[in-house]
Design a protein around this motif. Structure first.
Motif, PDB file in Angstrom:
ATOM      1  N   UNK B  22       0.845  -1.275   0.295  1.00 41.01           N
ATOM      2  CA  UNK B  22       0.179  -0.280   0.123  1.00 41.01           C
ATOM      3  C   UNK B  22       0.892   1.358   0.156  1.00 41.01           C
ATOM      4  N   UNK B  23       1.461   1.200   0.881  1.00 39.38           N
ATOM      5  CA  UNK B  23       2.514   2.096   0.988  1.00 39.38           C
ATOM      6  C   UNK B  23       3.197   2.879  -0.560  1.00 39.38           C
ATOM      7  N   UNK B  24       3.962   1.866  -1.049  1.00 39.40           N
ATOM      8  CA  UNK B  24       4.514   1.991  -2.720  1.00 39.40           C
ATOM      9  C   UNK B  24       3.431   2.218  -3.455  1.00 39.40           C
ATOM     10  N   UNK B  25       2.593   1.701  -3.395  1.00 45.88           N
ATOM     11  CA  UNK B  25       0.934   2.563  -4.407  1.00 45.88           C
ATOM     12  C   UNK B  25       0.607   3.325  -4.466  1.00 45.88           C
ATOM     13  N   UNK B  26       0.676   3.833  -2.617  1.00 45.06           N
ATOM     14  CA  UNK B  26       0.040   4.993  -2.323  1.00 45.06           C
ATOM     15  C   UNK B  26       1.490   6.779  -3.562  1.00 45.06           C
ATOM     16  N   UNK B  27       2.543   5.750  -3.027  1.00 48.98           N
ATOM     17  CA  UNK B  27       3.650   6.932  -3.517  1.00 48.98           C
ATOM     18  C   UNK B  27       3.675   6.793  -4.976  1.00 48.98           C
ATOM     19  N   UNK B  28       3.497   5.889  -5.567  1.00 47.89           N
ATOM     20  CA  UNK B  28       2.976   6.078  -7.147  1.00 47.89           C
ATOM     21  C   UNK B  28       2.235   6.386  -7.305  1.00 47.89           C
ATOM     22  N   UNK B  29       0.597   6.192  -6.842  1.00 52.97           N
ATOM     23  CA  UNK B  29       0.034   7.415  -6.879  1.00 52.97           C
ATOM     24  C   UNK B  29       0.221   8.093  -7.049  1.00 52.97           C
ATOM     25  N   UNK B  30       0.716   9.161  -6.016  1.00 51.69           N
ATOM     26  CA  UNK B  30       1.012  10.393  -5.484  1.00 51.69           C
ATOM     27  C   UNK B  30       1.394  11.363  -6.552  1.00 51.69           C
ATOM     28  N   UNK B  31       3.071  10.690  -6.909  1.00 53.32           N
ATOM     29  CA  UNK B  31       3.829  10.591  -8.581  1.00 53.32           C
ATOM     30  C   UNK B  31       3.168  10.929  -9.991  1.00 53.32           C
ATOM     31  N   UNK B  32       1.930   9.859  -9.842  1.00 57.54           N
ATOM     32  CA  UNK B  32       0.809   9.730 -11.438  1.00 57.54           C
ATOM     33  C   UNK B  32       0.267  10.815 -11.273  1.00 57.54           C
ATOM     34  N   UNK B  33      -0.357  11.518 -10.287  1.00 56.76           N
ATOM     35  CA  UNK B  33      -1.687  12.676  -9.821  1.00 56.76           C
ATOM     36  C   UNK B  33      -0.606  14.031 -10.322  1.00 56.76           C
ATOM     37  N   UNK B  34       0.628  13.929  -9.847  1.00 59.37           N
ATOM     38  CA  UNK B  34       2.051  15.366  -9.793  1.00 59.37           C
ATOM     39  C   UNK B  34       1.981  15.490 -11.389  1.00 59.37           C
ATOM     40  N   UNK B  35       1.980  14.156 -12.091  1.00 60.82           N
ATOM     41  CA  UNK B  35       2.694  14.375 -13.505  1.00 60.82           C
ATOM     42  C   UNK B  35       1.190  14.498 -14.925  1.00 60.82           C
ATOM     43  N   UNK B  36       0.300  14.100 -13.691  1.00 61.15           N
ATOM     44  CA  UNK B  36      -1.090  13.635 -15.105  1.00 61.15           C
ATOM     45  C   UNK B  36      -1.597  15.172 -15.761  1.00 61.15           C
ATOM     46  N   UNK B  37      -1.989  14.764 -16.454  1.00 63.49           N
ATOM     47  CA  UNK B  37      -2.497  16.213 -17.088  1.00 63.49           C
ATOM     48  C   UNK B  37      -3.153  17.109 -16.694  1.00 63.49           C
ATOM     49  N   UNK B  38      -3.209  18.266 -17.360  1.00 60.13           N
ATOM     50  CA  UNK B  38      -4.414  19.176 -16.463  1.00 60.13           C
ATOM     51  C   UNK B  38      -5.474  19.384 -17.516  1.00 60.13           C
ATOM     52  N   UNK B  39      -7.078  19.455 -17.228  1.00 56.93           N
ATOM     53  CA  UNK B  39      -7.944  19.464 -17.895  1.00 56.93           C
ATOM     54  C   UNK B  39      -7.859  20.618 -18.508  1.00 56.93           C
TER      55      UNK B  39
END
Lengths: 35, 229
Positions: B22-39
């Motif tokens: 879970x800790x690893x997935x949350x870190x990956x999730x946070x990084x992907x959210x920051x990188x995700x394109x802005x609508x």
């Protein structure tokens, strides 16, 4: 931006506090059981 | 013949590696959210997408788990299934509460108001009340078998609201303010992976919370050696 930060802060903060409370309760019950 | 492996030991064995995952997935999730394109239409607030629907799916899962635990309890009469039902309801209510907090924040940023008595929002509030009442019932009437049986039936009946809640936008025939349910291809370019990882991370976190909460419930009941019998 502030709305977005608020949404993430509330979610992560609440889940973090909930996890901490559960871990603390589990430890307390485990210690009581071991005694 | 060997003794059946105690339920508590089994849960503890699952919980530890799951927590690391879970800790690893949350870190990956946070990084992907920051990188995700802005609508282009909604702007940066659209990134609430990576937290709001995953919380909704977690809430649904929690309530379904309450029904499964309740049904197993009625069938097998083992306390551990009733304890699973309680764990599912509590984690479900936490996820549902956060979904109902992040939703209005998103609404305020895009619609300009916090709440609308739209069919989806109203039914979600009702769903939240139903399972909040379940938890209150459990906390006021601790330990009796009769309560557990009643709670099992209540928890099973409550799940009738889930498909209604999910499909209400289609049923409302375009009169709903809430956006339609996500379908394949309905996300913008570059948003698919962050959304998939967000759901996976939320699911893993949900399982970890349920396992931990279930363990606490078993220990509170004083499971002898954790057999859960």
């Amino acid at each position: 931006m502030s709305y977005l930060i608020a949404a993430y802060a509330i979610t992560l903060g609440t889940l973090g506090v909930y996890a901490w409370l559960l871990i603390r309760e589990r430890r307390r019950l485990a210690e009581r059981h071991d005694r | 013949m060997s003794r059946p492996e105690p339920a508590l030991e089994r849960l503890a064995r699952v919980r530890r590696p799951l927590g690391v995952g879970v800790a690893l997935l949350v870190a990956l999730w946070a990084w992907l959210v920051i990188q995700a394109p802005i609508d282009r239409v909604q702007g940066v607030i659209q990134k609430i997408l990576y937290v709001h629907p995953p919380l909704a799916y977690g809430a649904y899962l929690g309530f379904v788990l309450t029904a499964i635990g309740g049904a197993l309890y009625l069938w097998r009469h083992r306390e551990i299934y009733d304890q699973l039902a309680v764990a599912g309801a509590e984690v479900g209510v936490i996820f549902c509460t956060l979904m109902m907090v992040t939703g209005p924040i998103w609404a305020k940023g895009t619609w300009g108001h916090w709440w609308s008595w739209d069919a989806r929002l109203t039914l979600t509030l009702l769903l939240w009340f139903v399972y909040l009442a379940y938890l209150l019932l459990r906390s006021f009437t601790e330990g009796s078998e009769r309560t557990a049986r009643f709670a099992a039936v209540y928890g099973i009946a409550g799940t009738a609201l889930i498909p209604l809640n999910y499909f209400v936008i289609e049923l409302a025939g375009g009169r709903s303010v809430h956006p339609e349910n996500l379908q394949r291809g309905s996300l913008g370019a570059g948003m698919g992976w962050p959304f998939a990882v967000a759901n996976f991370a939320a699911f893993a976190a949900f399982v970890w919370f349920v396992v931990l909460r279930w363990e606490v419930e078993m220990r509170r009941a004083g499971a002898p050696g954790g057999t859960g019998e």
